[in-house]
Design a protein around this motif. Structure first.
Motif, PDB file in Angstrom:
ATOM      1  N   UNK A   1       3.698  -1.690  -4.767  1.00  0.00           N
ATOM      2  CA  UNK A   1       2.722  -0.953  -4.165  1.00  0.00           C
ATOM      3  C   UNK A   1       1.483  -0.677  -5.529  1.00  0.00           C
ATOM      4  N   UNK A   2       0.671  -1.717  -5.703  1.00  0.00           N
ATOM      5  CA  UNK A   2      -0.153  -1.675  -6.732  1.00  0.00           C
ATOM      6  C   UNK A   2      -1.626  -0.673  -6.306  1.00  0.00           C
ATOM      7  N   UNK A   3      -1.565  -0.376  -4.925  1.00  0.00           N
ATOM      8  CA  UNK A   3      -3.101   0.166  -4.464  1.00  0.00           C
ATOM      9  C   UNK A   3      -2.294   1.506  -3.764  1.00  0.00           C
ATOM     10  N   UNK A   4      -3.144   2.626  -3.998  1.00  0.00           N
ATOM     11  CA  UNK A   4      -2.918   3.938  -3.372  1.00  0.00           C
ATOM     12  C   UNK A   4      -3.860   4.491  -2.636  1.00  0.00           C
ATOM     13  N   UNK A   5      -3.686   4.702  -1.297  1.00  0.00           N
ATOM     14  CA  UNK A   5      -4.268   5.220  -0.319  1.00  0.00           C
ATOM     15  C   UNK A   5      -4.242   6.874  -0.246  1.00  0.00           C
TER      16      UNK A   5
ATOM     17  N   UNK B   1       5.015   3.438   2.409  1.00  0.00           N
ATOM     18  CA  UNK B   1       4.731   2.408   1.852  1.00  0.00           C
ATOM     19  C   UNK B   1       4.545   1.223   2.615  1.00  0.00           C
ATOM     20  N   UNK B   2       3.370   0.563   2.930  1.00  0.00           N
ATOM     21  CA  UNK B   2       3.157  -0.378   3.874  1.00  0.00           C
ATOM     22  C   UNK B   2       3.491  -1.814   3.072  1.00  0.00           C
ATOM     23  N   UNK B   3       4.030  -2.836   3.705  1.00  0.00           N
ATOM     24  CA  UNK B   3       4.273  -4.173   3.286  1.00  0.00           C
ATOM     25  C   UNK B   3       5.537  -4.170   2.466  1.00  0.00           C
TER      26      UNK B   3
ATOM     27  N   UNK C   1      -7.947  -1.561   1.926  1.00  0.00           N
ATOM     28  CA  UNK C   1      -9.309  -2.263   1.202  1.00  0.00           C
ATOM     29  C   UNK C   1      -8.804  -2.914  -0.189  1.00  0.00           C
ATOM     30  N   UNK C   2      -8.626  -1.882  -1.001  1.00  0.00           N
ATOM     31  CA  UNK C   2      -8.346  -2.434  -2.161  1.00  0.00           C
ATOM     32  C   UNK C   2      -7.074  -3.155  -2.460  1.00  0.00           C
ATOM     33  N   UNK C   3      -6.232  -3.211  -1.702  1.00  0.00           N
ATOM     34  CA  UNK C   3      -4.930  -4.124  -1.987  1.00  0.00           C
ATOM     35  C   UNK C   3      -5.249  -5.290  -1.661  1.00  0.00           C
ATOM     36  N   UNK C   4      -6.365  -5.738  -1.369  1.00  0.00           N
ATOM     37  CA  UNK C   4      -6.745  -7.174  -1.008  1.00  0.00           C
ATOM     38  C   UNK C   4      -7.703  -7.918  -2.106  1.00  0.00           C
TER      39      UNK C   4
ATOM     40  N   UNK D   1       0.853  -0.988  -0.094  1.00  0.00           N
ATOM     41  CA  UNK D   1      -0.260  -0.029  -0.034  1.00  0.00           C
ATOM     42  C   UNK D   1       0.896   1.274   0.055  1.00  0.00           C
ATOM     43  N   UNK D   2       0.549   1.974  -0.999  1.00  0.00           N
ATOM     44  CA  UNK D   2       1.172   3.369  -1.006  1.00  0.00           C
ATOM     45  C   UNK D   2       0.342   4.485  -0.668  1.00  0.00           C
ATOM     46  N   UNK D   3       0.915   5.119   0.555  1.00  0.00           N
ATOM     47  CA  UNK D   3      -0.113   6.295   1.280  1.00  0.00           C
ATOM     48  C   UNK D   3       0.401   7.621   0.540  1.00  0.00           C
TER      49      UNK D   3
END
Length: 175
Positions: free
Chosen positions: A130-134, A56-58, A84-87, A43-45
């Motif tokens: 990081x395919x999902x960005x928050x 970046x988490x994970x 959420x969308x990262x799963x 996850x990229x915030x």
């Protein structure tokens, strides 16, 4: 009514970092092998206005995670992160383990309700990218300062949620 082989639940104000993010998640889950029902990305915030990366988490995810993610998710430890969308989950497995029941309203741990049942019996494949960005917004409910009474109430709701979820899907599974 929901149909399809896989289920992802992105938040409305966040986004996938690449056009092929969903395709890559599906491909990773399909190729992970037997016993895998969940896939996640890093996850990229980012800051709301500037788009500057905050974190970046994970970064330490392994492509094929151990069964220990259930406890990590339950106890929010060992670098566990929600996005959420990262799963994405296998929808047939999701129906089987959740019976399509949600126990509490929005804002109180939907991700736990979605993931704990799968992670109890199935493994998670991780994409180390990081395919999902928050998008972090100042007015976001997760950045709000809660009073002591509100924090106690939220903890109580989380505890009820966890007990309901675990009882219904892990301790009392229906065939």
């Amino acid at each position: 009514y929901v149909t399809g082989k896989y289920l992802a639940w992105p938040d409305s104000d966040d986004f996938y970092a690449r056009e092929d993010a969903i395709e890559r998640m599906v491909s990773t889950l399909r190729s992970a092998g037997e016993g895998f029902a969940v896939v996640r990305t890093q996850k990229r915030k980012v800051k709301d206005v500037s788009g500057e990366t905050l974190e970046i988490q994970g970064l330490d995810v392994k492509p094929k995670e151990s069964a220990g993610l259930f406890r990590d998710c339950l106890e929010d430890k060992n670098g566990w992160y929600f996005c959420a969308g990262g799963y994405m989950v296998d929808f047939e497995v999701f129906k089987k383990v959740t019976h399509l029941k949600m126990f509490h309203k929005k804002g109180v741990g939907q991700n736990w309700q979605m993931l704990l049942p799968e992670l109890h019996s199935y493994r998670c494949a991780s994409i180390p990218e990081a395919l999902y960005t928050v998008v972090s917004r100042e007015e976001s409910h997760c950045r709000r300062r809660y009073s002591l009474l509100e924090r106690i109430h939220r903890k109580h709701l989380y505890l009820r949620l966890l007990l309901s979820t675990i009882w219904a899907s892990v301790l009392q599974p229906q065939s």
